[in-house]
Enzyme design. Structure first.
Site, PDB file in Angstrom:
ATOM      1  N   ASN A 269       0.870  -1.377   0.015  1.00  0.00           N
ATOM      2  CA  ASN A 269      -0.126  -0.091   0.200  1.00  0.00           C
ATOM      3  C   ASN A 269       1.071   1.337  -0.092  1.00  0.00           C
ATOM      4  OD1 ASN A 269       0.458   1.034   2.905  1.00  0.00           O
ATOM      5  ND2 ASN A 269      -0.166  -1.093   3.256  1.00  0.00           N
ATOM      6  N   ARG A 270       0.230   2.347  -0.008  1.00  0.00           N
ATOM      7  CA  ARG A 270       0.858   3.692  -0.455  1.00  0.00           C
ATOM      8  C   ARG A 270       1.644   4.077   0.975  1.00  0.00           C
ATOM      9  NH1 ARG A 270      -0.124   5.965  -5.019  1.00  0.00           N
ATOM     10  NH2 ARG A 270      -1.930   4.920  -6.254  1.00  0.00           N
TER      11      ARG A 270
END
Ligand code: PMT
Length: 219
Positions: free
Chosen positions: A30-31
């Site tokens: 994820n970011r």
């Protein structure tokens, strides 16, 4: 106002993403950059706390005076966080995968001629934050984060109750300049009776404001 001292407190912070391996070449991630959690760890250590930082895979230098434990997956993060107990305060700023592949293929998955789709079977990960809050050695304060794209306060309040937290820091993700990856953020800090908006501000400044609230609660 002078910054609250945290001397004598043991603070456990999680930060960054987790990577869930699909095969030796690929993973689900994820970011999260780790900036929010690292800012909290750095600020807490500067204020005299004994800080353990459980970090997912990020490209950030270790803050001064912080003991850092690097992990990759949600399962590894769970083990490292549990090893960090007992502590006075747990702050879960990591973006932990909710789902992980049922198994990691030992060899690189190859596409077959004529194959249009690939189905990955995912299973739910264990909820680290909820397990810390339910632990026999429960920290005096358990603080979660909630990353939401919409109904930010509503979903965060649900997590506060379901996971039996003392505080939750809700932040908006999916917009530029706040949440994931950016240097700035804005938090809505929610407890059972109240909510307080912090920022927008640089993550380090927000970390200081959050730690002031935490010190107030512990006093
Ligand atoms: O790292 P940055 O780029 O600076 O970005 C900061 C951030 C947006 C990642 C951070 O501010 C943040 O919101 N962190 C939590 C992100 C998240 O995973 O939120 P969630 O709403 O999915 O999870 C709620 C809480 O449960 C979080 O405290 C999370 O750490 C925890 N959790 C979730 C799943 C799981 N299996 N175990 C957990 O402990």
């Amino acid at each position: 106002m002078t910054a609250a001292s945290l001397a004598g407190l043991r603070i456990l912070v999680s930060a960054g993403p987790t990577y869930e391996d699909i095969d030796p070449a690929r993973f689900l991630g994820n970011r999260s950059s780790g900036k929010m959690g690292f800012a909290i760890a750095a600020e807490a250590a500067q204020r005299g706390a004994d800080v353990v930082l459980v970090a997912g895979p990020v490209h950030l230098p270790s803050p001064a005076q912080v003991r850092r434990v690097n992990v990759r997956s949600a399962a590894q993060m769970l083990v490292a966080v549990m090893k960090g107990l007992p502590c006075d305060v747990y702050i879960g700023a990591a973006a932990v995968a909710d789902f992980t592949p049922r198994s990691c293929s030992p060899g690189k998955i190859k596409k077959q001629p004529g194959q249009d789709t690939l189905v990955l079977e995912l299973v739910q990960t264990r909820d680290i934050l909820a397990e810390v809050a339910a632990h026999a050695q429960r920290p005096r304060l358990v603080v979660g984060f909630a990353a939401e794209t919409d109904n930010v306060a509503g979903y965060a309040r649900g997590k506060l109750q379901r996971k039996r937290l003392d505080l939750i820091c809700a932040n908006q993700v999916g917009v530029a300049g706040t949440g994931f990856e950016s240097d700035d953020n804005a938090l809505l800090v929610i407890d059972a009776d109240d909510e307080r908006a912090l920022g927008p501000a640089p993550k380090r400044a927000l970390a200081g404001q959050l730690l002031d609230l935490i010190a107030e609660r512990l006093a």
